[in-house]
Write a protein that holds these residues in place. Structure first.
Motif: not given
Lengths: 142, 165
Positions: A82, B77, B99, B127, B129, B135, B138, B141, B143
């Motif tokens: 991440d 986004c 992530d 948010r 994906v 989805p 995935p 992910h 945000t």
């Protein structure tokens, strides 16, 4: 030992995406700086013009991956688990530099922070922190 | 505004598609990546980045580089935010978290779907994906938050002038 590090910098040069961004590595001992020379295709908002935020994030992620491979003495790049990117200042249409600091290496997971800057090291345009999964050394590795 | 939902109003239909296609067409990095806007459905923007060898992370496996996904997610986004704005104003990413569940499948295009679930006076919350087919399986992910009302804002050519201390 420094041959290994040079091999890693050469490994970075093999990554097509690094060539797409135009990134090159500068190594001093085991300290890596990635240099991303300015190019029109890196622009996000052409009105300002500003570098695309995703590109700045990608630069820092690449720097973290490469620094981690050097520091963990691995032959392969780790995998990103991440990342969190904080955008601090608009990226100008000039060269961008990035460095990463390995905060902690565990047996499988590493925690790395990175920063990107342009004219002033003390005024970064973005900062990143991330977790990375170290390459499995397989037979007889570290 | 064309439509209202409990998550707030958003543009939809041809007008919205045109708006975000224009946004992508004017973004050099998106042209370089070949990002295509696929659809808008219930306020969610879906887009696609086709595979090409130049954007691979590993030249041996042909897997799209993680950094491409980062850039792509940031952009989708942004587009999801754009259709929530009453006027097309510039937006700037504040923060972006991703992530990565797994590597993208080799040689395949990656899609992403983003939804802006809240636009305040200053900040938009999104948010997203990334996936190849659905989805529900995935690749990543994300945000993101965006500054939406940069009034002190940056005029054209602002980045070409020297900053005052």
């Amino acid at each position: 030992m420094s041959e290994e590090r040079e091999r890693l910098a050469a490994a970075l040069a093999r990554v097509p995406y690094a060539a797409f961004l135009g990134v090159r590595a500068e190594l001093k001992g085991d300290e890596l700086t990635l240099v991303m020379p300015f190019s029109e295709h890196l622009i996000g908002n052409p009105a300002l013009p500003a570098l695309h935020g995703g590109v700045v994030g990608a630069l820092m992620e690449l720097t973290a991956l490469t620094q981690l491979a050097i520091t963990s003495k691995s032959n392969t790049f780790p995998k990103t688990i991440d990342i969190g990117v904080d955008y601090l200042r608009s990226g100008r249409p000039k060269d961008t530099y990035a460095r990463a600091r390995v905060v902690k290496i565990g047996r499988r997971i590493a925690n790395v922070q990175a920063e990107a800057w342009q004219s002033e090291r003390s005024a970064p345009i973005a900062a990143m922190h991330g977790h990375f999964l170290l390459a499995d050394e397989g037979d007889g590795g570290s | 505004m064309s439509k209202d939902s409990k998550d707030g109003a958003y543009w939809e239909g041809e007008e919205a598609l045109q708006r975000i296609r224009t946004m992508s067409d004017f973004t050099p990095q998106c042209r370089a990546l070949g990002v295509e806007v696929v659809s808008i459905r219930d306020g969610a923007v879906r887009a696609r980045v086709p595979y090409k060898p130049e954007i691979a992370g590993d030249p041996d496996t042909g897997v799209i580089a993680g950094g491409v996904i980062t850039t792509f997610l940031d952009h989708v986004c942004g587009m999801a935010t754009f259709i929530k704005l009453s006027e097309p104003t510039p937006i700037a990413t504040i923060d972006l978290r991703i992530d990565y569940m797994r590597a993208a499948a080799p040689g395949r295009a990656v899609l992403a779907e983003a939804f802006c679930h809240k636009v305040g006076r200053n900040v938009a919350f999104v948010r997203a994906v990334a996936f190849e087919d659905e989805p529900s399986n995935p690749v990543a992910h994300a945000t993101a938050t965006f500054m939406v009302n940069p009034t002190a804002a940056r005029k054209m050519g602002a980045n070409l002038r020297e900053r005052r201390k």
